[in-house]
Design an enzyme around this catalytic site. Structure first.
Site, PDB file in Angstrom:
ATOM      1  CG  HIS A 108      -8.205   2.021  -1.202  1.00 32.94           C
ATOM      2  ND1 HIS A 108      -9.499   1.365   0.233  1.00 32.94           N
ATOM      3  CD2 HIS A 108      -7.715   3.665  -0.798  1.00 32.94           C
ATOM      4  CE1 HIS A 108      -8.903   2.403   1.531  1.00 32.94           C
ATOM      5  NE2 HIS A 108      -7.740   3.475   0.734  1.00 32.94           N
ATOM      6  CD  GLU A 179      -4.861   9.588   2.949  1.00 38.13           C
ATOM      7  OE1 GLU A 179      -4.983   8.844   2.626  1.00 38.13           O
ATOM      8  OE2 GLU A 179      -5.024  10.595   1.260  1.00 38.13           O
ATOM      9  CG  HIS A 182      -4.013   4.509   3.430  1.00 41.92           C
ATOM     10  ND1 HIS A 182      -5.307   4.157   2.013  1.00 41.92           N
ATOM     11  CD2 HIS A 182      -3.021   4.218   2.567  1.00 41.92           C
ATOM     12  CE1 HIS A 182      -4.530   3.712   1.531  1.00 41.92           C
ATOM     13  NE2 HIS A 182      -3.221   3.295   1.549  1.00 41.92           N
TER      14      HIS A 182
END
Length: 199
Positions: A108, A179, A182
């Protein structure tokens, strides 16, 4: 590079310039696992232009195959300083497995990862079986078969996750085991070694 300087950097593209997506950054405000606004005045509505192009392709694929559906972006660029805050918040808990160690770096923080889900034609999030940022085993793509077998996930919920994956894979993204929301763009090791990190 500091997040405050990103608007002048040619490698990054605003989320608002990408067609076919809706933006609701959940670390602006309290709708996240920390329960408070982490971004404040930071402008985090950006991606590296490579990931932005991939997200545009993913949104176009979704629109073609599921008319009326749109990608909802829940997180994109996450400055390294915020990653450090998340790591510290989870200190001493087993939930740290869900947050990249700042010493290694989150994808990220390079603008090369997104957290996403899907909105239906009425603008409602489709049912993925767990909420965004719900840090439990049922959120793990790697465990979906088990939860399908024992009834923890319905077939419709698993199918919805698969629609999201198909769209993101069509854009060149790859998911992770823990996740469903993601997705990384590019090889994480190469990203960490060669791309610009936003602090």
């Amino acid at each position: 590079m500091l997040c405050e300087l990103i608007k002048d950097h040619p490698d990054f593209r605003r989320l608002q310039s990408i067609d076919g997506i809706v933006i609701d950054l959940r670390y602006v405000g309290i709708d996240n696992f920390v329960g408070r606004d982490l971004y404040g005045d930071l402008d985090c509505g950006w991606l590296h232009h490579e990931a932005a192009g991939g997200l545009s392709d993913a949104a176009a694929w979704l629109s073609r195959h599921y008319p009326g559906y749109r990608i909802l972006v829940l997180d994109a660029l996450r400055p390294h300083r915020i990653q450090e805050m998340l790591w510290q918040y989870l200190e001493g808990t087993p939930l740290r497995m869900y947050v990249a160690d700042p010493a290694r770096g989150s994808i990220h923080s390079f603008g090369m990862a997104v957290d996403v889900t899907i909105l239906d034609a009425q603008g409602k999030e489709i049912d993925m079986g767990t909420a965004y940022d719900e840090l439990v085993e049922k959120s793990h793509p790697a465990l979906e078969a088990r939860f399908l077998a024992d009834g923890g996930l319905s077939r419709a919920q698993a199918d919805n996750r698969n629609i999201l994956r198909q769209a993101m894979f069509a854009g060149g993204f790859r998911g992770i085991n823990s996740e469903w929301w993601h997705f990384n763009f590019g090889d994480p090791n190469i990203v960490r070694q060669t791309y610009l990190r936003i602090d």
